[in-house]
Write a protein that holds these residues in place. Structure first.
Motif, PDB file in Angstrom:
ATOM      1  N   LEU A 146      75.307 -15.524 -17.711  1.00 17.76           N
ATOM      2  CA  LEU A 146      75.634 -15.680 -19.126  1.00 17.76           C
ATOM      3  C   LEU A 146      75.319 -14.410 -19.915  1.00 17.76           C
ATOM      4  O   LEU A 146      76.132 -13.966 -20.735  1.00 17.76           O
ATOM      5  CB  LEU A 146      74.879 -16.862 -19.723  1.00 17.76           C
ATOM      6  N   TYR A 180      78.095 -12.218 -21.776  1.00 18.28           N
ATOM      7  CA  TYR A 180      77.945 -12.083 -23.228  1.00 18.28           C
ATOM      8  C   TYR A 180      77.880 -10.618 -23.647  1.00 18.28           C
ATOM      9  O   TYR A 180      78.470 -10.221 -24.637  1.00 18.28           O
ATOM     10  CB  TYR A 180      76.687 -12.829 -23.679  1.00 18.28           C
ATOM     11  N   SER A 221      81.400  -8.952 -23.483  1.00 21.96           N
ATOM     12  CA  SER A 221      82.484  -9.555 -24.255  1.00 21.96           C
ATOM     13  C   SER A 221      82.611  -8.900 -25.628  1.00 21.96           C
ATOM     14  O   SER A 221      81.615  -8.715 -26.332  1.00 21.96           O
ATOM     15  CB  SER A 221      82.221 -11.049 -24.430  1.00 21.96           C
ATOM     16  N   TYR A 236      80.957 -17.452 -27.223  1.00 19.90           N
ATOM     17  CA  TYR A 236      79.918 -17.816 -26.257  1.00 19.90           C
ATOM     18  C   TYR A 236      78.871 -18.775 -26.811  1.00 19.90           C
ATOM     19  O   TYR A 236      77.922 -19.100 -26.125  1.00 19.90           O
ATOM     20  CB  TYR A 236      79.218 -16.559 -25.728  1.00 19.90           C
ATOM     21  N   SER A 255      78.673 -21.873 -24.639  1.00 24.26           N
ATOM     22  CA  SER A 255      78.097 -21.536 -23.328  1.00 24.26           C
ATOM     23  C   SER A 255      76.600 -21.307 -23.424  1.00 24.26           C
ATOM     24  O   SER A 255      75.842 -21.700 -22.533  1.00 24.26           O
ATOM     25  CB  SER A 255      78.772 -20.290 -22.761  1.00 24.26           C
TER      26      SER A 255
END
Length: 182
Positions: free
Chosen positions: A116, A120, A123, A129, A132
């Protein structure tokens, strides 16, 4: 040789009953009927039994989800194997299997957070996110809670003697226990 057939000596019924009681009392330490035996069970044994039951339940949940995930990606057979190891650790009071399951839970949790964070950070649109992050946070907390229970199970196995562990392995059901979920 005589033509007489050997016969039994007459026996008093009260003597037979007394002899059976003496025989049963002398062999009580060898043969124990587990369904009627009343033995003293310490608090440590009850805690270990309860934690083992909790570990088995959590491993079954992992097992079910892993079976579902295997249909989508064959790499999920790895968590399936570790869930089986966790279940066997709880069922057979195996500290090694429980520790393997604990390490798997911690590595999975760290991997989930690492993926993650990596996604992240790479991105351009950070707002996508949020879901998520919440999902990984909730799953991570649940996994840490399960890891804590597996850890307490490993510690509780160290508090009881080997003979008590052997007794626990032979007991099918222990009365007066509770499933520990804290």
């Amino acid at each position: 040789m005589s033509d007489q057939v050997p016969t039994a000596v007459p026996v008093n019924v009260d003597d037979v009953d007394n002899r059976c009681e003496i025989l049963e009392a002398s062999r009580a330490d060898i043969y124990v009927d587990a369904s009627t035996a009343s033995i003293h069970v310490s608090e440590d044994i009850i805690v270990c039994y309860s934690l083992a039951t909790s570990v088995r339940y959590f491993a079954i949940v992992d097992l079910v989800f892993s079976i579902v995930y295997v249909f989508f990606n064959t790499y999920f057979i790895i968590p399936l194997v570790f869930a089986v190891v966790g279940y066997l650790g709880g069922k057979h009071y195996s500290r090694v299997c429980a520790l393997i399951y604990l390490v798997f839970i911690l590595i999975t949790n760290a991997f989930r957070v690492g993926v993650l964070v990596n996604d992240y950070s790479q991105s351009p649109d950070k707002n996508t996110y949020l879901g998520s992050i919440i999902w990984v946070g909730v799953c991570g907390l649940i996994e840490l809670w399960v890891a804590k229970i597996v850890y307490h199970f490993c510690v509780s196995m160290g508090k009881i003697s080997r003979t008590e562990l052997q007794d626990l392995r032979m007991i099918d059901r222990l009365e007066g226990y509770r499933v520990i979920m804290w």
